[in-house]
Design an enzyme around this catalytic site. Structure first.
Site, PDB file in Angstrom:
ATOM      1  N   ASN A   9      64.940  54.068  50.317  1.00 35.39           N
ATOM      2  CA  ASN A   9      64.500  52.693  50.567  1.00 35.39           C
ATOM      3  C   ASN A   9      65.285  52.184  51.773  1.00 35.39           C
ATOM      4  OD1 ASN A   9      63.895  49.982  50.537  1.00 35.39           O
ATOM      5  ND2 ASN A   9      64.934  49.541  48.591  1.00 35.39           N
ATOM      6  N   TRP A  10      64.640  52.229  52.914  1.00 34.35           N
ATOM      7  CA  TRP A  10      65.344  51.836  54.142  1.00 34.35           C
ATOM      8  C   TRP A  10      65.614  50.330  54.194  1.00 34.35           C
ATOM      9  CZ3 TRP A  10      63.102  54.679  59.070  1.00 34.35           C
ATOM     10  CH2 TRP A  10      63.185  56.063  58.877  1.00 34.35           C
ATOM     11  N   LYS A  11      64.926  49.567  53.371  1.00 35.49           N
ATOM     12  CA  LYS A  11      65.032  48.099  53.413  1.00 35.49           C
ATOM     13  C   LYS A  11      64.741  47.606  54.839  1.00 35.49           C
ATOM     14  CE  LYS A  11      68.159  48.298  49.516  1.00 35.49           C
ATOM     15  NZ  LYS A  11      69.304  47.742  48.805  1.00 35.49           N
ATOM     16  N   HIS A  98      61.681  45.184  43.364  1.00 36.61           N
ATOM     17  CA  HIS A  98      63.081  45.380  43.727  1.00 36.61           C
ATOM     18  C   HIS A  98      63.846  44.083  43.453  1.00 36.61           C
ATOM     19  CE1 HIS A  98      66.712  46.140  45.956  1.00 36.61           C
ATOM     20  NE2 HIS A  98      66.411  47.422  45.935  1.00 36.61           N
ATOM     21  N   GLU A 100      65.971  42.584  45.079  1.00 34.86           N
ATOM     22  CA  GLU A 100      66.043  41.681  46.235  1.00 34.86           C
ATOM     23  C   GLU A 100      64.780  40.836  46.334  1.00 34.86           C
ATOM     24  OE1 GLU A 100      66.942  44.757  49.050  1.00 34.86           O
ATOM     25  OE2 GLU A 100      68.873  45.069  48.065  1.00 34.86           O
ATOM     26  N   GLU A 170      67.665  50.024  38.371  1.00 33.59           N
ATOM     27  CA  GLU A 170      68.669  49.697  39.385  1.00 33.59           C
ATOM     28  C   GLU A 170      69.505  48.512  38.905  1.00 33.59           C
ATOM     29  OE1 GLU A 170      67.348  51.106  43.546  1.00 33.59           O
ATOM     30  OE2 GLU A 170      66.485  49.134  43.206  1.00 33.59           O
ATOM     31  N   GLY A 176      74.141  48.415  46.619  1.00 30.01           N
ATOM     32  CA  GLY A 176      74.821  48.088  47.866  1.00 30.01           C
ATOM     33  C   GLY A 176      76.280  47.721  47.702  1.00 30.01           C
ATOM     34  N   SER A 216      73.904  52.519  44.746  1.00 26.33           N
ATOM     35  CA  SER A 216      75.026  53.254  45.343  1.00 26.33           C
ATOM     36  C   SER A 216      74.978  54.756  45.054  1.00 26.33           C
ATOM     37  CB  SER A 216      76.363  52.644  44.895  1.00 26.33           C
ATOM     38  OG  SER A 216      76.459  51.301  45.353  1.00 26.33           O
ATOM     39  N   GLY A 237      69.332  53.470  48.735  1.00 23.87           N
ATOM     40  CA  GLY A 237      69.311  52.511  49.833  1.00 23.87           C
ATOM     41  C   GLY A 237      70.158  52.994  50.993  1.00 23.87           C
ATOM     42  N   GLY A 238      71.398  52.534  51.038  1.00 28.61           N
ATOM     43  CA  GLY A 238      72.289  52.806  52.171  1.00 28.61           C
ATOM     44  C   GLY A 238      72.342  54.273  52.585  1.00 28.61           C
TER      45      GLY A 238
HETATM   46  P1  PGA Z   1      71.927  51.228  47.553  1.00 26.46           P
HETATM   47  O1  PGA Z   1      70.512  50.519  47.303  1.00 26.46           O
HETATM   48  O2  PGA Z   1      71.688  52.720  47.394  1.00 26.46           O
HETATM   49  O3  PGA Z   1      72.311  50.858  48.936  1.00 26.46           O
HETATM   50  O4  PGA Z   1      72.847  50.716  46.506  1.00 26.46           O
HETATM   51  C1  PGA Z   1      69.638  50.986  46.320  1.00 26.46           C
HETATM   52  C2  PGA Z   1      68.397  50.128  46.296  1.00 26.46           C
HETATM   53  O5  PGA Z   1      68.505  48.907  46.442  1.00 26.46           O
HETATM   54  O6  PGA Z   1      67.285  50.654  46.125  1.00 26.46           O
END
Ligand code: PGA
Length: 253
Positions: A9-11, A98, A100, A170, A176, A216, A237-238
């Site tokens: 997930n590049w966001k 998600h 967010e 999640e 993050g 993470s 994500g990251g």
């Molecule tokens: P993260 O994000 O791996 O940076 O914690 C995961 C996500 O939000 O899908």
């Protein structure tokens, strides 16, 4: 056997050119190095890049994913992107719910149920995210809360449609933050969620649903997390913004 999935997930990261470089590295590494035929790699890139980046993917080992959609097929919804539009540029997976989006865009369980229906109607696969806050975990209501998210957004589906969905657990406190859920915490929740699915749809159906862990995930912890019996991969994500690390995660099954 349940599909094993490494979804990136590049966001809202990377310019077009940066993204092109990252994607071409990921595609090449995955082609060469991911040999398990039951592993699906998914890259969920920013919406403006989908059409162009889809053409760069020349292996079924990598699938194109979107990070969001709107549940209406077309019409006067300025700024939104529909599922038929995403399908027409080669998207096959769509992340929805998600944390967010739930937090910053007030997306409700009921709205997400509409998105699930819109995605399945086009034959695409929703990656349905769920997860609790740290406060909810500390209060001990995390299992009920996350099961409730699934009940509210997925339990109207037929068993046949449910089997076409992917779930991503999640925990919000792990996204993050660098704080990963422990293997035991992840396995515990994934088992609770699978039992919850089984309570409505039966064990056979529940056993077919891939449940991903997100929060993470990195190259160092993926192998242990993915070894948990009910953890079928990761939503990353990251670490998905680094081709080497993301490929290593995809090789961790
Ligand atoms: P993260 O994000 O791996 O940076 O914690 C995961 C996500 O939000 O899908």
């Amino acid at each position: 056997m349940r599909k094993k999935i490494a979804a990136g997930n590049w966001k809202m990261n990377k310019t077009f050119e940066e993204g092109q470089i990252l994607l071409s590295e990921v595609v090449n590494m995955v082609k060469d190095e991911v040999t398990n035929p039951n592993v699906q790699v998914i890259v969920c890139v920013p919406a403006p890049y989908l059409s162009s980046f889809g053409k760069m993917i020349d292996t079924p080992k990598v699938a194109l994913g979107a990070q969001n959609c709107y549940p209406k097929a077309s019409g006067a919804y300025t700024g939104e992107v529909s599922v038929p539009m995403l399908k027409s540029v080669g998207v096959s997976y769509i992340i929805i719910g998600h944390s967010e989006r739930r937090q910053y865009f007030n997306e409700s369980d009921a709205f997400l149920a509409e998105k699930v229906d819109a995605i399945l109607a086009e034959g695409l696969t929703p990656i349905f995210c769920c997860g609790e806050t740290l406060e909810q975990r500390n209060e001990g209501i995390h299992f009920d809360f996350v099961c409730g998210q699934i009940t509210n957004s997925l339990f109207h589906l037929s068993a046949e449609d449910l089997k076409k969905t992917v779930i991503a657990y999640e925990p919000i406190w792990a996204i993050g933050t660098g704080v990963t859920a422990s293997n035991d915490q992840a396995q515990e929740m994934h088992k609770v969620l699978r039992d919850h699915l089984a309570s409505k749809y039966g064990q056979e159906v529940a056993d077919e649903i891939s449940i991903l862990y997100g929060g993470s995930v990195n190259g160092a912890n993926a192998q242990e997390l993915f070894a948990c019996p009910d953890v079928d991969g990761g939503l990353v994500g990251g670490a998905s913004l680094k081709s080497r690390e993301f490929t290593n995660i995809a090789k961790s099954f």
